[in-house]
Design a protein around this motif. Structure first.
Motif, PDB file in Angstrom:
ATOM      1  N   THR A 278      37.569  40.474  38.262  1.00  0.00           N
ATOM      2  CA  THR A 278      38.797  41.029  39.176  1.00  0.00           C
ATOM      3  C   THR A 278      38.254  41.906  40.164  1.00  0.00           C
ATOM      4  O   THR A 278      37.999  42.316  41.420  1.00  0.00           O
TER       5      THR A 278
ATOM      6  N   GLU B  40      37.175  42.146  44.292  1.00  0.00           N
ATOM      7  CA  GLU B  40      37.730  43.271  45.078  1.00  0.00           C
ATOM      8  C   GLU B  40      36.534  43.933  45.878  1.00  0.00           C
ATOM      9  O   GLU B  40      36.721  44.283  47.026  1.00  0.00           O
TER      10      GLU B  40
ATOM     11  N   GLU C 107      35.250  41.820  48.749  1.00  0.00           N
ATOM     12  CA  GLU C 107      35.980  41.910  49.742  1.00  0.00           C
ATOM     13  C   GLU C 107      35.771  42.967  50.477  1.00  0.00           C
ATOM     14  O   GLU C 107      35.649  43.149  51.754  1.00  0.00           O
TER      15      GLU C 107
ATOM     16  N   ALA D 280      43.571  38.545  43.427  1.00  0.00           N
ATOM     17  CA  ALA D 280      42.143  39.201  43.995  1.00  0.00           C
ATOM     18  C   ALA D 280      41.347  37.937  44.791  1.00  0.00           C
ATOM     19  O   ALA D 280      41.029  38.077  45.925  1.00  0.00           O
TER      20      ALA D 280
ATOM     21  N   TYR E 286      40.685  37.983  48.655  1.00  0.00           N
ATOM     22  CA  TYR E 286      39.337  37.447  49.199  1.00  0.00           C
ATOM     23  C   TYR E 286      39.104  36.422  50.091  1.00  0.00           C
ATOM     24  O   TYR E 286      38.727  36.533  51.439  1.00  0.00           O
TER      25      TYR E 286
END
Length: 120
Positions: free
Chosen positions: A44, A48, A51, A76, A80
């Motif tokens: 996760t 993140e 992104e 997540a 993304y």
């Protein structure tokens, strides 16, 4: 960078969060490598971070995470993929605006969306 390869899940997650402002190709590859970590919390944080950095996912690993049982990981991955997808643009005529006078010299602008107009 060593923390991204650590055995301690908490250290890896912290390192991933700190890596979000890095602009280094070695760190980028280490972040991508965390997508295959067994811990959903690490994966996760990796998504993140990717992104935020922003990093591409050339192997399509993030799309495969949509089927995971861990809700935060799925969220997540969705975030993304939405952030990396081309933004839909409204077709001409999809929006209309009108200025109306309310009271005195106060103006109001109304916007409406035609739901039958497709997004390009």
């Amino acid at each position: 960078m060593q923390a991204l390869h650590a055995d301690d899940e908490g250290r890896i997650v912290l390192a991933l969060k700190l890596s979000r402002t890095a602009r280094d190709s070695h760190i980028a590859e280490a972040v991508r490598g965390c997508l295959r970590h067994p811990s959903p919390a690490v994966r996760t944080a990796a998504v993140e971070s990717m992104e935020a950095m922003p990093l591409s996912d050339p192997e399509g690993v993030i799309a495969s995470l949509l089927g995971e049982s861990h809700e935060a990981l799925r969220r997540a991955a969705i975030g993304y993929l939405l952030a990396r997808s081309p933004e839909p643009r409204p077709s001409p005529g999809a929006f209309s605006t009108a200025r109306t006078r309310r009271s005195g010299s106060t103006w109001s602008t109304r916007c409406s969306i035609d739901p039958s107009t497709p997004l390009a």
